[in-house]
Design a protein around this motif. Structure first.
Motif, PDB file in Angstrom:
ATOM      1  N   GLU A  70       0.396  -1.564   0.197  1.00  0.00           N
ATOM      2  CA  GLU A  70       0.079  -0.212   0.162  1.00  0.00           C
ATOM      3  C   GLU A  70       0.649   1.302  -0.094  1.00  0.00           C
ATOM      4  O   GLU A  70       0.488   1.857  -0.985  1.00  0.00           O
ATOM      5  N   MET A  71       1.645   1.473   0.826  1.00  0.00           N
ATOM      6  CA  MET A  71       2.561   2.255   0.969  1.00  0.00           C
ATOM      7  C   MET A  71       3.772   2.553  -0.197  1.00  0.00           C
ATOM      8  O   MET A  71       3.837   3.804  -0.751  1.00  0.00           O
ATOM      9  N   SER A  72       3.645   1.536  -0.879  1.00  0.00           N
ATOM     10  CA  SER A  72       4.431   2.107  -2.572  1.00  0.00           C
ATOM     11  C   SER A  72       3.614   1.976  -3.269  1.00  0.00           C
ATOM     12  O   SER A  72       4.612   2.137  -4.339  1.00  0.00           O
ATOM     13  N   ASP A  73       2.469   2.153  -3.414  1.00  0.00           N
ATOM     14  CA  ASP A  73       1.418   2.380  -4.273  1.00  0.00           C
ATOM     15  C   ASP A  73       1.703   0.882  -5.535  1.00  0.00           C
ATOM     16  O   ASP A  73       1.554   0.967  -6.759  1.00  0.00           O
ATOM     17  N   GLY A  74       1.606  -0.383  -4.815  1.00  0.00           N
ATOM     18  CA  GLY A  74       1.841  -1.237  -5.191  1.00  0.00           C
ATOM     19  C   GLY A  74       3.547  -1.695  -5.992  1.00  0.00           C
ATOM     20  O   GLY A  74       3.502  -2.295  -6.977  1.00  0.00           O
ATOM     21  N   ARG A  75       4.487  -0.351  -5.780  1.00  0.00           N
ATOM     22  CA  ARG A  75       5.701  -0.825  -6.457  1.00  0.00           C
ATOM     23  C   ARG A  75       6.875  -1.636  -6.274  1.00  0.00           C
ATOM     24  O   ARG A  75       7.363  -2.644  -7.008  1.00  0.00           O
ATOM     25  N   LEU A  76       6.560  -3.002  -4.896  1.00  0.00           N
ATOM     26  CA  LEU A  76       7.063  -3.930  -4.079  1.00  0.00           C
ATOM     27  C   LEU A  76       5.746  -4.290  -3.293  1.00  0.00           C
ATOM     28  O   LEU A  76       5.407  -3.836  -2.315  1.00  0.00           O
ATOM     29  N   GLN A  77       5.602  -5.541  -3.901  1.00  0.00           N
ATOM     30  CA  GLN A  77       4.601  -6.314  -3.637  1.00  0.00           C
ATOM     31  C   GLN A  77       5.103  -7.220  -3.231  1.00  0.00           C
ATOM     32  O   GLN A  77       6.075  -7.788  -2.964  1.00  0.00           O
ATOM     33  N   ILE A  78       4.921  -7.804  -1.900  1.00  0.00           N
ATOM     34  CA  ILE A  78       5.460  -9.401  -1.118  1.00  0.00           C
ATOM     35  C   ILE A  78       4.471 -10.417  -0.812  1.00  0.00           C
ATOM     36  O   ILE A  78       2.917 -10.114  -0.268  1.00  0.00           O
ATOM     37  N   LYS A  79       5.075 -11.654  -1.574  1.00  0.00           N
ATOM     38  CA  LYS A  79       4.220 -12.561  -1.102  1.00  0.00           C
ATOM     39  C   LYS A  79       4.560 -13.095   0.221  1.00  0.00           C
ATOM     40  O   LYS A  79       5.594 -13.402   0.556  1.00  0.00           O
ATOM     41  N   VAL A  80       3.357 -13.693   0.715  1.00  0.00           N
ATOM     42  CA  VAL A  80       4.072 -13.477   2.005  1.00  0.00           C
ATOM     43  C   VAL A  80       3.963 -15.459   2.703  1.00  0.00           C
ATOM     44  O   VAL A  80       3.656 -16.636   1.417  1.00  0.00           O
ATOM     45  N   TYR A  81       4.821 -16.306   2.800  1.00  0.00           N
ATOM     46  CA  TYR A  81       5.206 -18.104   2.880  1.00  0.00           C
ATOM     47  C   TYR A  81       5.052 -18.259   4.488  1.00  0.00           C
ATOM     48  O   TYR A  81       5.465 -17.714   4.768  1.00  0.00           O
ATOM     49  N   GLY A  82       3.964 -19.353   4.491  1.00  0.00           N
ATOM     50  CA  GLY A  82       3.865 -20.067   5.996  1.00  0.00           C
ATOM     51  C   GLY A  82       4.787 -20.625   5.857  1.00  0.00           C
ATOM     52  O   GLY A  82       5.759 -21.122   5.933  1.00  0.00           O
TER      53      GLY A  82
END
Ligand code: CA
Length: 369
Positions: A70-82
């Motif tokens: 959100e803060m990067s307006d989508g420029r940096l997207q993070i995929k979470v792995y459990g």
């Protein structure tokens, strides 16, 4: 999914798969389609030591991913792995160090095999509370030392969550004296584990997903985990009935975000600031979540599940406190960097304790009436 099903699944060992698919709590997926996503979007992986979507810890990692998107307006997207999805829980440090993932979420005391000094940045027995940890890290020189400790591994650390004061744990027998600790097999990580060993017990280090079945099968006699909010979700009350406080071994555990140094250095400066400040937001937000939810969870444990909540006896706590000071002081002698971190930590604890005697402690005592 209904809450009971959620708890049932937790208790049934589904944690080992590392997936919690649940409509409850804040299991928000990371942001995937922000408006700016089409321009130079960077995608990073975030591996965690927690079961995916686990309340407080796993959702904290999700929040971090969402905030960065959100803060990067989508420029940096993070995929979470459990835990276990990309790498096992206790391999998160290595995975981020070698760049298999750019980010990790865990707790520094899991990595004492990598660096003895790392243990000071999660929880120290009879050490700092959450408020004090943040003060040491942000305004007492702690953060600079933490960076120095992780630099040889190509990692940048950030505080990214705090549990507040934990519970002493779940025991399948009463603890009435030091005798009751003799031979006790307990899951308790980090320095607290070493203290237990000196008090006559046998510490075991298990990742979160393995705790319930180990306690239920009798492979261990006791475990600590976090506090009522998390422990209720784990269903630990089904495996042991005696729930002791206070969490002498983890008085304000800092969770961490590990950042791969090379990946961080390659980011534009504004995205670097977004990553580090998103960590800071999550660091504060997680403590607020625990503080808001722990007591309701404790009430559920006692009224619905018949859990026996007790304070550890004074003689036991006093012995653990003396042993803790010994153990922590010995860590300082293991290598020069540990000595340097210990000196800073100890200096900070002494001065903040003097202040808290007449502020937090004095106030809470008066308010209690
Ligand atoms: Ca714990």
């Amino acid at each position: 999914m209904k809450r009971r099903d959620f708890l049932g699944q937790a208790a049934g060992g589904a944690l080992l798969t590392g997936t919690f698919v649940s409509g409850c709590q804040q299991s928000e997926a990371p942001s995937t389609a922000a408006p700016g996503a089409r321009r130079e979007a960077i995608t990073w992986k975030l591996v965690t030591t927690w079961p995916k979507n686990f309340p407080g810890l796993g959702t904290g990692a999700n929040n971090l991913a969402r905030l960065i998107g959100e803060m990067s307006d989508g420029r940096l997207q993070i995929k979470v792995y459990g835990a276990g999805e990309l790498v096992p829980a206790l391999e998160v440090f290595d995975a981020v160090s070698r760049g298999t993932a750019e980010l990790g979420h865990g707790a520094a005391y899991y990595w004492k095999g990598k660096s003895t000094a790392a243990q000071f940045f999660a929880a120290v027995p009879f050490g700092l509370t959450a408020q004090e940890m943040n003060a040491w890290l942000y305004h007492g020189g702690g953060m600079e030392l933490w960076r120095e400790v992780y630099a040889p591994f190509g990692l940048v650390p950030a505080a990214a969550g705090n549990s507040g004061v934990q519970m002493a744990g779940w025991f399948n027998r009463e603890i009435n004296s030091l005798e009751d600790l003799q031979g006790l097999k307990m899951r308790i990580p980090g320095l607290g584990g070493e203290v237990l060993r000196r008090a006559g017990g046998t510490p075991v280090n298990l990742a979160g997903g393995e705790i319930f079945t180990s306690l239920q099968s009798g492979a261990i006699d006791a475990t600590e985990w976090v506090g009522p909010y998390n422990d209720l979700a784990f269903g630990l009350y089904k495996a042991a009935k005696h729930y002791y406080y206070p969490g002498w071994h983890e008085p304000g555990t800092t969770l961490e975000c590990l950042i791969n140094q090379a990946a961080f250095d390659a980011l534009p400066v504004d995205l670097q600031h977004i990553v580090t400040n998103a960590c800071r937001v999550v660091n504060e937000d997680m403590l607020a979540e625990y503080t808001a939810r722990n007591n309701a969870a404790l009430q559920t444990l006692t009224t619905e599940h018949g859990v026996d909540v007790r304070r550890l006896p004074d003689a036991v706590l006093e012995r653990l406190r003396v042993l803790s000071d010994e153990v922590v002081a010995e860590v300082a002698e293991e290598d020069p960097l540990s000595g340097k971190v210990y000196a800073s930590f100890r200096r900070f604890r002494d001065q903040v304790e003097a202040w808290h005697d007449i502020s937090e402690r004095a106030y809470l005592n008066v308010r209690a009436g």
